[in-house]
Design a protein around this motif. Structure first.
Motif, PDB file in Angstrom:
ATOM      1  N   PRO A 129       0.819  -1.227   0.000  1.00 44.61           N
ATOM      2  CA  PRO A 129       0.000   0.000   0.000  1.00 44.61           C
ATOM      3  C   PRO A 129       0.848   1.270   0.000  1.00 44.61           C
ATOM      4  CG  PRO A 129      -0.645  -1.511   1.769  1.00 44.61           C
ATOM      5  CD  PRO A 129       0.622  -2.040   1.194  1.00 44.61           C
ATOM      6  N   GLY A 130       1.879   1.303   0.862  1.00 45.98           N
ATOM      7  CA  GLY A 130       2.712   2.498   0.968  1.00 45.98           C
ATOM      8  C   GLY A 130       3.465   2.779  -0.314  1.00 45.98           C
ATOM      9  N   LEU A 131       4.084   1.731  -0.866  1.00 50.50           N
ATOM     10  CA  LEU A 131       4.872   1.950  -2.071  1.00 50.50           C
ATOM     11  C   LEU A 131       3.987   2.281  -3.267  1.00 50.50           C
ATOM     12  CD1 LEU A 131       7.843  -0.563  -1.864  1.00 50.50           C
ATOM     13  CD2 LEU A 131       7.555   1.713  -0.911  1.00 50.50           C
ATOM     14  N   TRP A 180       1.256   3.931  -3.145  1.00 50.40           N
ATOM     15  CA  TRP A 180       0.916   5.345  -2.989  1.00 50.40           C
ATOM     16  C   TRP A 180       2.046   6.216  -3.541  1.00 50.40           C
ATOM     17  CZ3 TRP A 180      -3.768   6.732  -0.621  1.00 50.40           C
ATOM     18  CH2 TRP A 180      -3.995   8.119  -0.531  1.00 50.40           C
ATOM     19  N   LEU A 181       3.293   5.853  -3.174  1.00 51.20           N
ATOM     20  CA  LEU A 181       4.432   6.653  -3.627  1.00 51.20           C
ATOM     21  C   LEU A 181       4.632   6.534  -5.137  1.00 51.20           C
ATOM     22  CD1 LEU A 181       7.091   6.187  -0.809  1.00 51.20           C
ATOM     23  CD2 LEU A 181       5.614   8.137  -1.263  1.00 51.20           C
ATOM     24  N   VAL A 182       4.384   5.348  -5.679  1.00 52.71           N
ATOM     25  CA  VAL A 182       4.564   5.186  -7.115  1.00 52.71           C
ATOM     26  C   VAL A 182       3.527   6.020  -7.860  1.00 52.71           C
ATOM     27  CG1 VAL A 182       4.329   3.563  -9.029  1.00 52.71           C
ATOM     28  CG2 VAL A 182       5.699   2.942  -7.038  1.00 52.71           C
ATOM     29  N   VAL A 183       2.275   5.929  -7.415  1.00 51.61           N
ATOM     30  CA  VAL A 183       1.202   6.631  -8.134  1.00 51.61           C
ATOM     31  C   VAL A 183       1.284   8.139  -7.935  1.00 51.61           C
ATOM     32  CG1 VAL A 183      -1.292   6.918  -8.324  1.00 51.61           C
ATOM     33  CG2 VAL A 183      -0.318   4.634  -8.050  1.00 51.61           C
ATOM     34  N   PHE A 184       1.642   8.576  -6.713  1.00 51.98           N
ATOM     35  CA  PHE A 184       1.580  10.017  -6.448  1.00 51.98           C
ATOM     36  C   PHE A 184       2.939  10.686  -6.308  1.00 51.98           C
ATOM     37  CE2 PHE A 184      -2.514   8.352  -4.768  1.00 51.98           C
ATOM     38  CZ  PHE A 184      -3.310   8.926  -5.741  1.00 51.98           C
ATOM     39  N   PHE A 185       4.010   9.930  -6.541  1.00 49.01           N
ATOM     40  CA  PHE A 185       5.327  10.575  -6.592  1.00 49.01           C
ATOM     41  C   PHE A 185       6.066  10.248  -7.890  1.00 49.01           C
ATOM     42  CE2 PHE A 185       9.894  10.697  -5.958  1.00 49.01           C
ATOM     43  CZ  PHE A 185      10.049  12.015  -5.569  1.00 49.01           C
ATOM     44  N   LEU A 244       4.925   8.581 -10.661  1.00 46.02           N
ATOM     45  CA  LEU A 244       4.099   8.895 -11.836  1.00 46.02           C
ATOM     46  C   LEU A 244       4.049  10.404 -12.097  1.00 46.02           C
ATOM     47  CD1 LEU A 244       2.789   6.738 -13.550  1.00 46.02           C
ATOM     48  CD2 LEU A 244       0.587   7.253 -12.470  1.00 46.02           C
ATOM     49  N   PRO A 245       3.796  11.232 -11.072  1.00 44.24           N
ATOM     50  CA  PRO A 245       3.819  12.682 -11.307  1.00 44.24           C
ATOM     51  C   PRO A 245       5.161  13.166 -11.844  1.00 44.24           C
ATOM     52  CG  PRO A 245       2.836  12.218  -9.188  1.00 44.24           C
ATOM     53  CD  PRO A 245       3.337  10.920  -9.717  1.00 44.24           C
ATOM     54  N   THR A 246       6.258  12.568 -11.357  1.00 46.33           N
ATOM     55  CA  THR A 246       7.565  12.987 -11.853  1.00 46.33           C
ATOM     56  C   THR A 246       7.695  12.687 -13.342  1.00 46.33           C
ATOM     57  OG1 THR A 246       8.430  12.452  -9.669  1.00 46.33           O
ATOM     58  CG2 THR A 246      10.039  12.840 -11.396  1.00 46.33           C
ATOM     59  N   LEU A 301       0.304   3.493   6.535  1.00 48.15           N
ATOM     60  CA  LEU A 301       1.111   3.056   5.385  1.00 48.15           C
ATOM     61  C   LEU A 301       2.588   3.001   5.755  1.00 48.15           C
ATOM     62  CD1 LEU A 301      -0.475   5.110   2.429  1.00 48.15           C
ATOM     63  CD2 LEU A 301      -0.974   2.779   3.144  1.00 48.15           C
ATOM     64  N   VAL A 321       5.407  -0.210   5.983  1.00 42.45           N
ATOM     65  CA  VAL A 321       6.671  -0.234   5.233  1.00 42.45           C
ATOM     66  C   VAL A 321       7.847  -0.366   6.198  1.00 42.45           C
ATOM     67  CG1 VAL A 321       8.186   1.095   3.718  1.00 42.45           C
ATOM     68  CG2 VAL A 321       5.726   1.099   3.311  1.00 42.45           C
ATOM     69  N   LEU A 361      12.977   4.725  -3.008  1.00 41.73           N
ATOM     70  CA  LEU A 361      11.635   5.275  -3.186  1.00 41.73           C
ATOM     71  C   LEU A 361      11.194   6.043  -1.932  1.00 41.73           C
ATOM     72  CD1 LEU A 361       9.452   5.355  -5.296  1.00 41.73           C
ATOM     73  CD2 LEU A 361       8.502   3.266  -4.367  1.00 41.73           C
ATOM     74  N   SER A 387       4.696  18.673  -9.905  1.00 43.27           N
ATOM     75  CA  SER A 387       4.562  17.434 -10.663  1.00 43.27           C
ATOM     76  C   SER A 387       3.210  16.779 -10.388  1.00 43.27           C
ATOM     77  CB  SER A 387       5.717  16.480 -10.362  1.00 43.27           C
ATOM     78  OG  SER A 387       5.757  16.168  -9.004  1.00 43.27           O
ATOM     79  N   LEU A 388       2.751  16.854  -9.132  1.00 43.61           N
ATOM     80  CA  LEU A 388       1.412  16.317  -8.844  1.00 43.61           C
ATOM     81  C   LEU A 388       0.355  17.078  -9.644  1.00 43.61           C
ATOM     82  CD1 LEU A 388       1.035  15.502  -5.055  1.00 43.61           C
ATOM     83  CD2 LEU A 388       0.323  14.099  -6.980  1.00 43.61           C
ATOM     84  N   THR A 422       0.721  18.507 -12.537  1.00 44.32           N
ATOM     85  CA  THR A 422       0.691  18.058 -13.940  1.00 44.32           C
ATOM     86  C   THR A 422      -0.050  16.731 -14.060  1.00 44.32           C
ATOM     87  OG1 THR A 422       2.792  16.891 -13.787  1.00 44.32           O
ATOM     88  CG2 THR A 422       2.893  19.181 -14.502  1.00 44.32           C
ATOM     89  N   LEU A 423       0.135  15.841 -13.065  1.00 42.97           N
ATOM     90  CA  LEU A 423      -0.566  14.552 -13.121  1.00 42.97           C
ATOM     91  C   LEU A 423      -2.072  14.762 -13.032  1.00 42.97           C
ATOM     92  CD1 LEU A 423      -0.166  11.371 -13.069  1.00 42.97           C
ATOM     93  CD2 LEU A 423      -0.680  11.588 -10.646  1.00 42.97           C
ATOM     94  N   MET A 462       1.262  11.588   0.642  1.00 42.28           N
ATOM     95  CA  MET A 462       2.460  11.212  -0.111  1.00 42.28           C
ATOM     96  C   MET A 462       3.722  11.717   0.582  1.00 42.28           C
ATOM     97  SD  MET A 462       4.757  12.613  -2.428  1.00 42.28           S
ATOM     98  CE  MET A 462       3.972  13.998  -3.243  1.00 42.28           C
ATOM     99  N   VAL A 474       4.468  10.018   4.238  1.00 40.69           N
ATOM    100  CA  VAL A 474       4.780   8.591   4.388  1.00 40.69           C
ATOM    101  C   VAL A 474       6.271   8.369   4.672  1.00 40.69           C
ATOM    102  CG1 VAL A 474       4.982   6.424   3.110  1.00 40.69           C
ATOM    103  CG2 VAL A 474       2.837   7.645   3.103  1.00 40.69           C
TER     104      VAL A 474
END
Lengths: 305, 264, 369
Positions: free
Chosen positions: A24-26, A28-33, A35-37, B81, B85, B103, B118-119, B121-122, B141, B144
């Protein structure tokens, strides 16, 4: 049997458990960090406008334009952030040492006071510097009472001469911006330093002086190398956000102190030139990553990452 | 001279401490000011007006309410979250560990303005309208990573023998987790949650990129007001937060210190 | 609890592999119910892994474990009626002493946990610390709490993993006596892992000496000391002088002639392993005497004499260069001085005989006690 080996096997649980914990945590980071990058990178290479939409045309010229127009702001951001980081280190190290080793039973109280400003809004505290540094502000009034206005004017002229002030006032100058950055990020420097310095064994200085080191040499050759992990952690936590910050330069600076964050903000939210803003953003990120990587490699503490 | 040399670090430390606290003292002092014009920059007259009527300025209390709401939800989600992790990193061996660490580290090493833009733009690319939801997503985001770092330190310092001891004393893995592991990691989780809350509550830059005119958080309210003159009520709220934080953290420290003293 | 089995603890052909490293190699052992059993060996010999397999913290790669005939090999640690006193004590820092001790009882739903826990604390002579935290106690007290926490469950087997390792010497001696007393009071089976041969010999009814994942010898302390079955046991338990020798004749009158470096000696026939002529003759330093009062006599030069109070320890160089150690009680008999030529003697039957193919230095270089 080595105990480590034995313990490690017991900790080995069904293999899916760590992935389930991470997912779940990762995600979130992939989709909202991440991907935005990527979206940012893509946006920077697009052409078009807000009303007619954008298309990816690999228009690299945007980067050339961005750099040739805004390199002064980028350079200024790095310079201000660098100076502020240096100042936080100079101020933070003695403070961290004082709290860690010389504060006795006041240690906890002092730690609370270092952390407490975190809980007052960043913006409110920055605005307070307007009150302190302003033309009829606290500092001016105080120096006036003490008949030290000449010293203030001397300092202002000095700042003007070295290019950090306008020569006639403290507020709305590079000095005020750097002062605000230093102030705002000082706790980020002090906390890692404190965590590191508190664990230092002070008897090491005795051992060093027993081995013919003067206090200065003892510091340089024993204490400083041992504090490096704290120093590296603190400088990263200070430099990175300070470079991108524009609250200080807007509230305490002038048109001559514009930092790169301000430009990005304006291009995105007011000028609506998304590709240019995205290119600037991306440049800033790359510059910081390169600087941080080379710094960390030089400091030899990659463990920190 | 010798005295100064011996106490130099104390003197500098106290001066720096003063530098850290000065703005907070100014904020508190000026919460009792009744400024002549819009700008609460010069001292005019002592007054309790702002304290007796903290919501006196339109929009201020609703913005504080929104910040509290977002801060609370963001810190709870980020804590859950991040703790998961942290347990994976502190307790398990798995492939992709260094990628995970990278990450987690990256959001902390990226300036807010980059993350915020960047958010944006997404969200634009996906056609998601800005508002409370986008602010919340952004806050979770960037919180976390900080939770992971805080909790991981605590998990890593936990003696794995304690879980073995629990198993040896008839606790199933689930029971050992609830009765031994979680209580021992709890201070780290609490610290992570508090940090996440303060980061979220205080954030302006990322929020500004992903907010709409109808979702004004407290920092955005101040920013907007700063152009025209910040109402005294802002100082009141700032003072309450500062004194409240000192009170809560101070109380926790005293309790902790007392427990430590009993131990010693 | 899945089992309330009591009875002898039996390990049958237990093996434990970590990747390619074999920590425990085909070990079979029986620990009689109610005995105080020690697993003795240097670090890395597999004793802790053996203990962890009994506790269920490690799974054996092969073999089985049972208590009184009930197979517990596949039971999880929390399913078996075995409790451990950990080397680091592993007391729960967030719980007070009473809650620590009561942990197992409450986990099993014992309604009488409070009284039982207090009783256990009284047994380890800590009746007044129930509401303190572990960190408020000294190392010795924590050790007793760890013991009480395991004891209170009245396990079929109680495991002790180097429990006295962290204590200073004086406290360790005191706890050895106390542990022995508690064990005979409660009558539980104790399995004690240690690298300290003196500790094992003081406390245990039976000792199994482990080396490189195998059990070298199992027996009561006196038998192990007097009749070590290998050079490893001879060297690891106390000091031994190993003389290279050859059996030169056959038994007569319970004795057998032998020759070491050209000197004729006589040994007890029942000590000589069958069918072996090249042997080590082992003599403990305190069995050797200065002077010619013994049957077997060797001449040598004193190279070192250290006075230790109750005794004096001599090193005597034999003509072929080997130095034997002699420990003489300070009972008023004459002392030798360095450089003096002396006769060293012993009587047949005071020696032990080992196969010469064994490494004479095995177990000697290990001194991590």
């Amino acid at each position: 049997m080595p105990d480590g080996v034995a313990a490690a096997t017991v900790r080995k649980r069904p293999n899916w458990v760590p992935y389930a914990l991470l997912a779940p945590g990762l995600l979130w980071l992939v989709v909202f960090f991440v991907l935005p990058t990527l979206s940012l990178a893509s946006q920077s290479l697009q052409t078009g406008d807000v009303y007619n939409g954008y298309s990816l045309t690999w228009h690299v010229q945007t980067y050339v334009d961005a750099l040739s127009t805004y390199w002064p702001q980028l350079l200024r951001s790095l310079m201000y952030a660098g100076l502020a980081t240096l100042l936080t280190l100079l101020l933070g190290y003695p403070l961290a040492w004082f709290v860690a080793h010389r504060s006795g039973r006041w240690k906890n109280v002092l730690l609370v006071l270092v952390i407490a400003p975190f809980y007052t809004s960043f913006l409110i505290r920055t605005l307070a510097w307007q009150t302190i540094l302003g033309d009829q502000g606290l500092l001016t009034s105080l120096l006036d009472r003490l008949h030290l206005t000449w010293a203030l004017h001397g300092f202002e002229s000095f700042l003007g001469a070295v290019g950090l002030g306008s020569g006639s006032q403290l507020l709305y100058s590079p000095f005020a911006v750097i002062c605000g950055l230093t102030y705002n990020f000082l706790p980020f420097m002090v906390l890692p330093l404190y965590a590191n310095i508190e664990r230092l064994d002070l008897r090491l200085t005795e051992a060093a002086s027993d081995l013919y080191a003067s206090p200065v040499q003892a510091f340089r050759r024993v204490i400083w190398p041992l504090s490096l992990p704290g120093v590296v952690g603190g400088t990263l936590l200070t430099f990175i956000p300070a470079t991108g910050d524009y609250i200080n330069s807007v509230l305490l600076g002038s048109a001559k102190t514009t930092m790169i964050g301000q430009v990005i903000d304006a291009q995105f939210l007011r000028v609506l030139d998304y590709p240019l803003a995205a290119a600037l953003s991306f440049i800033l990120m790359v510059v910081i990553i390169v600087l941080v990587m080379s710094y960390v490699r030089r400091a030899g503490t990659e463990e920190l990452l | 001279m010798a005295w100064i040399r011996r106490h130099l670090v104390v003197i500098i430390g106290l001066l720096v401490m003063g530098y850290i606290l000065l703005p907070n003292l100014v904020v508190i002092a000026y919460s009792f000011n009744r400024p002549r014009g819009h700008l609460n920059i010069q001292w005019s007259r002592f007054s309790f007006d702002a304290w007796t009527n903290p919501c006196g300025t339109p929009g201020i209390c609703s913005s504080v309410g929104l910040s509290l709401k977002i801060g609370l939800i963001a810190s709870i989600v980020a804590t859950i979250l991040g703790t998961m992790v942290a347990f994976a990193l502190g307790r398990h061996r798995f492939r992709g560990r260094s990628l995970t660490n990278l990450l987690i580290f990256m959001p902390m090493a990226t300036p807010e303005v980059v993350m915020g833009s960047s958010l944006l733009t997404l969200f634009i690319a996906m056609g998601i309208p800005s508002g409370q939801m986008t602010i919340l997503i952004a806050h979770i985001m960037f919180c976390v990573s900080f939770v992971v770092v805080t909790v991981k330190a605590r998990v890593a310092s936990l003696d794995p023998k304690l879980e073995e001891a629990a198993a040896d004393l008839y606790a199933s893995p689930a029971q050992a987790f609830w009765r031994v592991t979680l209580p021992l990691v709890a201070p780290g989780i609490a610290a992570g949650a508090l940090l996440a809350f303060s980061l979220s509550f205080d954030d302006y830059i990322i929020t500004n990129f992903n907010a709409s005119p109808t979702s004004v958080t407290f920092p955005m309210f101040i920013w907007g007001a700063a152009q025209r003159g910040v109402p005294v009520q802002v100082n009141v709220i700032g003072s309450v937060m500062f004194l409240g934080a000192v009170g809560i953290v101070g109380f926790a420290q005293i309790v902790g210190a007392r427990r430590k003293r009993e131990v010693a | 609890m899945a089992d309330h089995a009591t009875g002898d603890l039996r390990l049958s052909r237990i093996t434990k592999r970590f990747d390619r490293f074999v920590a425990v190699d085909d070990v079979s052992l029986t620990v009689p119910e109610g005995s105080f059993f020690a697993l003795l060996g240097p670090s890395g010999c597999g004793k802790t892994t053996t203990l962890r397999m009994i506790a269920g913290l490690d799974r054996p790669s092969a073999g089985s474990i049972d208590i009184g005939g009930t197979d517990i090999t596949d039971l999880k640690p929390y399913q078996r009626h075995v409790n451990t006193v950990f080397q680091s004590y592993a007391l729960f820092p967030h719980l007070d002493i009473l809650d620590n001790v009561a942990f197992g009882l409450r986990q099993r739903g014992d309604k009488d946990w409070k009284a039982k826990s207090q009783e256990a604390l009284a047994l380890v002579q800590l009746p007044d610390v129930a509401r303190k935290r572990p960190t408020q106690l000294s190392g010795g007290m924590q050790q007793r709490v760890a013991l009480a926490r395991a004891l209170v469950n009245r396990p079929a087997v109680l495991l002790l993993d180097e429990p006295l390792g962290a204590l200073d010497l004086k406290l360790r001696r005191q706890m050895q006596i106390e542990l022995k007393r508690i064990q005979s009071d409660v009558g539980l089976t104790f399995v004690h892992v240690t690298h300290d041969q003196e500790e094992a010999m003081t406390m245990a009814d039976t000792i199994a000496v482990m080396n490189a994942g195998k059990v070298e010898q199992r027996g009561d302390p006196a038998t192990l000391y007097e009749h070590p079955a290998s050079t490893f046991v001879a060297n690891f338990l106390g000091q031994s002088n190993l003389l290279e020798a050859r059996i030169t004749g056959s038994a007569s009158g319970g004795r057998m002639p032998a020759q070491t470096h050209g000197h004729d000696v006589v040994v007890a026939a029942d000590r000589v392993p069958d069918g072996i002529n090249d042997v080590w003759i082992g003599v403990r330093p305190e069995k050797l005497r200065l002077g010619d009062s013994g049957t077997n006599q060797l001449k040598g030069v004193v190279t070192d004499a250290s006075f230790t109070g109750v005794s004096t320890q001599y090193l005597v160089r034999m003509p072929w260069g080997f130095e034997v150690m002699v420990v003489q009680q300070n009972d008023g008999s004459a002392r030798a001085t360095v450089e003096e030529t002396v006769t060293v003697s012993w009587d047949p039957g005071q020696e032990f005989i080992l196969d010469q193919r064994q490494d004479e230095t095995a177990g000697a270089e290990i001194d991590d006690a």
